[in-house]
Design a protein around this motif. Structure first.
Motif, PDB file in Angstrom:
ATOM      1  N   LEU A 134       0.839  -1.198   0.000  1.00 19.65           N
ATOM      2  CA  LEU A 134       0.000   0.000   0.000  1.00 19.65           C
ATOM      3  C   LEU A 134       0.872   1.245   0.000  1.00 19.65           C
ATOM      4  CD1 LEU A 134      -2.553  -1.092   2.747  1.00 19.65           C
ATOM      5  CD2 LEU A 134      -2.857  -1.231   0.272  1.00 19.65           C
ATOM      6  N   ALA A 135       0.418   2.248  -0.735  1.00 20.94           N
ATOM      7  CA  ALA A 135       1.073   3.553  -0.745  1.00 20.94           C
ATOM      8  C   ALA A 135      -0.023   4.605  -0.719  1.00 20.94           C
ATOM      9  CB  ALA A 135       1.941   3.715  -1.987  1.00 20.94           C
ATOM     10  N   VAL A 136       0.341   5.793  -0.277  1.00 20.92           N
ATOM     11  CA  VAL A 136      -0.656   6.840  -0.129  1.00 20.92           C
ATOM     12  C   VAL A 136      -0.041   8.192  -0.462  1.00 20.92           C
ATOM     13  CG1 VAL A 136      -0.198   7.241   2.338  1.00 20.92           C
ATOM     14  CG2 VAL A 136      -2.503   7.604   1.445  1.00 20.92           C
ATOM     15  N   THR A 137      -0.881   9.105  -0.930  1.00 18.70           N
ATOM     16  CA  THR A 137      -0.405  10.469  -1.166  1.00 18.70           C
ATOM     17  C   THR A 137      -0.572  11.273   0.117  1.00 18.70           C
ATOM     18  OG1 THR A 137      -2.581  11.322  -1.832  1.00 18.70           O
ATOM     19  CG2 THR A 137      -1.154  10.466  -3.585  1.00 18.70           C
ATOM     20  N   ASP A 138       0.064  12.430   0.110  1.00 21.32           N
ATOM     21  CA  ASP A 138      -0.239  13.417   1.138  1.00 21.32           C
ATOM     22  C   ASP A 138      -1.603  14.009   0.809  1.00 21.32           C
ATOM     23  OD1 ASP A 138       0.919  16.467  -0.150  1.00 21.32           O
ATOM     24  OD2 ASP A 138       1.045  14.567  -1.213  1.00 21.32           O
ATOM     25  N   GLU A 139      -2.116  14.868   1.669  1.00 19.58           N
ATOM     26  CA  GLU A 139      -3.460  15.412   1.454  1.00 19.58           C
ATOM     27  C   GLU A 139      -3.557  16.321   0.237  1.00 19.58           C
ATOM     28  OE1 GLU A 139      -4.009  16.965   5.373  1.00 19.58           O
ATOM     29  OE2 GLU A 139      -4.907  15.097   6.081  1.00 19.58           O
ATOM     30  N   LEU A 140      -2.425  16.886  -0.202  1.00 16.55           N
ATOM     31  CA  LEU A 140      -2.427  17.729  -1.395  1.00 16.55           C
ATOM     32  C   LEU A 140      -2.197  16.930  -2.674  1.00 16.55           C
ATOM     33  CD1 LEU A 140      -0.417  20.789  -0.029  1.00 16.55           C
ATOM     34  CD2 LEU A 140      -2.897  20.557  -0.291  1.00 16.55           C
ATOM     35  N   GLN A 141      -2.011  15.628  -2.527  1.00 15.66           N
ATOM     36  CA  GLN A 141      -1.795  14.707  -3.645  1.00 15.66           C
ATOM     37  C   GLN A 141      -0.580  15.085  -4.483  1.00 15.66           C
ATOM     38  OE1 GLN A 141      -5.460  14.230  -5.818  1.00 15.66           O
ATOM     39  NE2 GLN A 141      -6.584  13.621  -3.984  1.00 15.66           N
ATOM     40  N   ILE A 142       0.504  15.435  -3.770  1.00 13.64           N
ATOM     41  CA  ILE A 142       1.748  15.802  -4.438  1.00 13.64           C
ATOM     42  C   ILE A 142       2.784  14.696  -4.289  1.00 13.64           C
ATOM     43  CG2 ILE A 142       3.680  17.445  -4.429  1.00 13.64           C
ATOM     44  CD1 ILE A 142       1.638  19.555  -3.423  1.00 13.64           C
ATOM     45  N   ILE A 143       2.871  14.123  -3.100  1.00 16.32           N
ATOM     46  CA  ILE A 143       3.919  13.156  -2.785  1.00 16.32           C
ATOM     47  C   ILE A 143       3.322  11.769  -2.555  1.00 16.32           C
ATOM     48  CG2 ILE A 143       5.732  12.557  -1.128  1.00 16.32           C
ATOM     49  CD1 ILE A 143       5.908  15.612  -0.546  1.00 16.32           C
ATOM     50  N   ALA A 144       3.927  10.767  -3.174  1.00 14.53           N
ATOM     51  CA  ALA A 144       3.528   9.369  -2.951  1.00 14.53           C
ATOM     52  C   ALA A 144       4.518   8.755  -1.970  1.00 14.53           C
ATOM     53  CB  ALA A 144       3.551   8.598  -4.266  1.00 14.53           C
ATOM     54  N   SER A 145       3.987   8.111  -0.938  1.00 13.76           N
ATOM     55  CA  SER A 145       4.834   7.466   0.070  1.00 13.76           C
ATOM     56  C   SER A 145       4.336   6.058   0.331  1.00 13.76           C
ATOM     57  CB  SER A 145       4.783   8.241   1.386  1.00 13.76           C
ATOM     58  OG  SER A 145       5.188   9.560   1.215  1.00 13.76           O
ATOM     59  N   GLY A 146       5.282   5.157   0.578  1.00 12.29           N
ATOM     60  CA  GLY A 146       4.894   3.815   0.975  1.00 12.29           C
ATOM     61  C   GLY A 146       4.162   3.882   2.306  1.00 12.29           C
ATOM     62  N   LEU A 147       3.080   3.136   2.423  1.00 10.68           N
ATOM     63  CA  LEU A 147       2.314   3.110   3.671  1.00 10.68           C
ATOM     64  C   LEU A 147       2.692   1.879   4.486  1.00 10.68           C
ATOM     65  CD1 LEU A 147       0.073   4.333   5.451  1.00 10.68           C
ATOM     66  CD2 LEU A 147      -1.583   3.057   4.078  1.00 10.68           C
ATOM     67  N   THR A 148       2.461   0.709   3.905  1.00  7.98           N
ATOM     68  CA  THR A 148       2.762  -0.541   4.598  1.00  7.98           C
ATOM     69  C   THR A 148       2.522  -1.705   3.649  1.00  7.98           C
ATOM     70  OG1 THR A 148       2.371  -1.782   6.637  1.00  7.98           O
ATOM     71  CG2 THR A 148       0.430  -0.912   5.530  1.00  7.98           C
ATOM     72  N   THR A 149       2.788  -2.886   4.131  1.00  2.04           N
ATOM     73  CA  THR A 149       2.397  -4.115   3.444  1.00  2.04           C
ATOM     74  C   THR A 149       1.506  -4.874   4.410  1.00  2.04           C
ATOM     75  OG1 THR A 149       4.470  -4.182   2.227  1.00  2.04           O
ATOM     76  CG2 THR A 149       3.222  -6.229   2.338  1.00  2.04           C
ATOM     77  N   VAL A 150       0.386  -5.369   3.896  1.00  2.60           N
ATOM     78  CA  VAL A 150      -0.619  -6.029   4.726  1.00  2.60           C
ATOM     79  C   VAL A 150      -0.803  -7.465   4.237  1.00  2.60           C
ATOM     80  CG1 VAL A 150      -3.069  -5.949   5.402  1.00  2.60           C
ATOM     81  CG2 VAL A 150      -1.802  -3.830   5.081  1.00  2.60           C
ATOM     82  N   ILE A 151      -1.006  -8.381   5.178  1.00  2.91           N
ATOM     83  CA  ILE A 151      -1.390  -9.739   4.800  1.00  2.91           C
ATOM     84  C   ILE A 151      -2.735  -9.615   4.081  1.00  2.91           C
ATOM     85  CG2 ILE A 151      -2.019 -12.034   5.659  1.00  2.91           C
ATOM     86  CD1 ILE A 151       0.938 -11.266   6.107  1.00  2.91           C
ATOM     87  N   THR A 152      -2.841 -10.178   2.895  1.00  2.49           N
ATOM     88  CA  THR A 152      -4.019  -9.961   2.054  1.00  2.49           C
ATOM     89  C   THR A 152      -5.326 -10.362   2.738  1.00  2.49           C
ATOM     90  OG1 THR A 152      -2.668 -10.089   0.066  1.00  2.49           O
ATOM     91  CG2 THR A 152      -5.024 -10.478  -0.213  1.00  2.49           C
ATOM     92  N   LYS A 153      -5.296 -11.401   3.551  1.00  4.28           N
ATOM     93  CA  LYS A 153      -6.514 -11.807   4.260  1.00  4.28           C
ATOM     94  C   LYS A 153      -7.039 -10.699   5.176  1.00  4.28           C
ATOM     95  CE  LYS A 153      -5.193 -16.671   4.575  1.00  4.28           C
ATOM     96  NZ  LYS A 153      -4.766 -17.728   5.484  1.00  4.28           N
ATOM     97  N   GLU A 154      -6.152  -9.800   5.597  1.00  8.34           N
ATOM     98  CA  GLU A 154      -6.521  -8.722   6.518  1.00  8.34           C
ATOM     99  C   GLU A 154      -6.719  -7.383   5.804  1.00  8.34           C
ATOM    100  OE1 GLU A 154      -3.228  -8.776   9.245  1.00  8.34           O
ATOM    101  OE2 GLU A 154      -3.587 -10.869   9.779  1.00  8.34           O
ATOM    102  N   LEU A 155      -6.639  -7.390   4.474  1.00  3.45           N
ATOM    103  CA  LEU A 155      -6.631  -6.149   3.705  1.00  3.45           C
ATOM    104  C   LEU A 155      -7.912  -5.335   3.848  1.00  3.45           C
ATOM    105  CD1 LEU A 155      -5.217  -4.256   1.731  1.00  3.45           C
ATOM    106  CD2 LEU A 155      -5.996  -5.734  -0.131  1.00  3.45           C
ATOM    107  N   ILE A 156      -9.059  -5.959   3.679  1.00  2.39           N
ATOM    108  CA  ILE A 156     -10.324  -5.206   3.767  1.00  2.39           C
ATOM    109  C   ILE A 156     -10.467  -4.570   5.142  1.00  2.39           C
ATOM    110  CG2 ILE A 156     -12.853  -5.414   3.765  1.00  2.39           C
ATOM    111  CD1 ILE A 156     -11.700  -5.364   0.953  1.00  2.39           C
ATOM    112  N   ASN A 157     -10.177  -5.317   6.196  1.00  8.30           N
ATOM    113  CA  ASN A 157     -10.262  -4.753   7.548  1.00  8.30           C
ATOM    114  C   ASN A 157      -9.305  -3.574   7.706  1.00  8.30           C
ATOM    115  OD1 ASN A 157     -12.219  -6.542   8.406  1.00  8.30           O
ATOM    116  ND2 ASN A 157     -10.745  -7.981   9.266  1.00  8.30           N
TER     117      ASN A 157
END
Length: 136
Positions: free
Chosen positions: A16-39
């Protein structure tokens, strides 16, 4: 503005990666076990404002869908059902894993650290998100 959250879906782990609130910078967020992804996504979107899910679309060199696409399509149905208020866009993710690995080499990570597949997934999600931001 709200964040854009990129998803590099895998059957075991999802980067998973996410932008800042201004949608300028992309940063890695984390890696999640897929079974837990929706939660994880439900929890994350309850705390942070997300305006778009960006999901990688794996393709073969001849532009046909990759064999993992069937798993991604199943995930997308669940995601749309569980978090219906956030739209989903797809982005071609060809070469992101190779580029992520090269990024790790270029940044000087030791061989042992480069074998961390979770880190590769997170970097791949970041590359997907960066390519989307550049195209906007």
């Amino acid at each position: 503005m709200a964040r854009i959250l990129a998803i590099d879906y895998g059957t075991k782990r999802t980067g998973l990666a996410v932008t800042d609130e201004l949608q300028i910078i992309a940063s890695g967020l984390t890696t999640v076990i897929t079974k837990e992804l929706i939660n994880f996504l439900q929890d994350y979107t309850s705390k942070e404002e997300v305006e778009l899910f960006l999901v990688g679309e794996p393709k073969q060199m001849d532009n046909t869908a990759s064999e993992s696409e069937v798993h991604i399509l199943s995930f997308l149905k669940v995601l749309q059902k569980e978090i219906p208020n956030i739209p989903i866009e797809r982005v071609d993710e060809r070469f992101t894993s190779k580029m992520a690995f090269q990024t790790m080499i270029d940044s000087g990570l030791k061989k042992k650290d480069r074998q961390n597949k979770a880190l590769v997934d997170e970097i791949s999600a970041t590359l997907i998100l960066q390519s989307y931001l550049y195209s906007k």
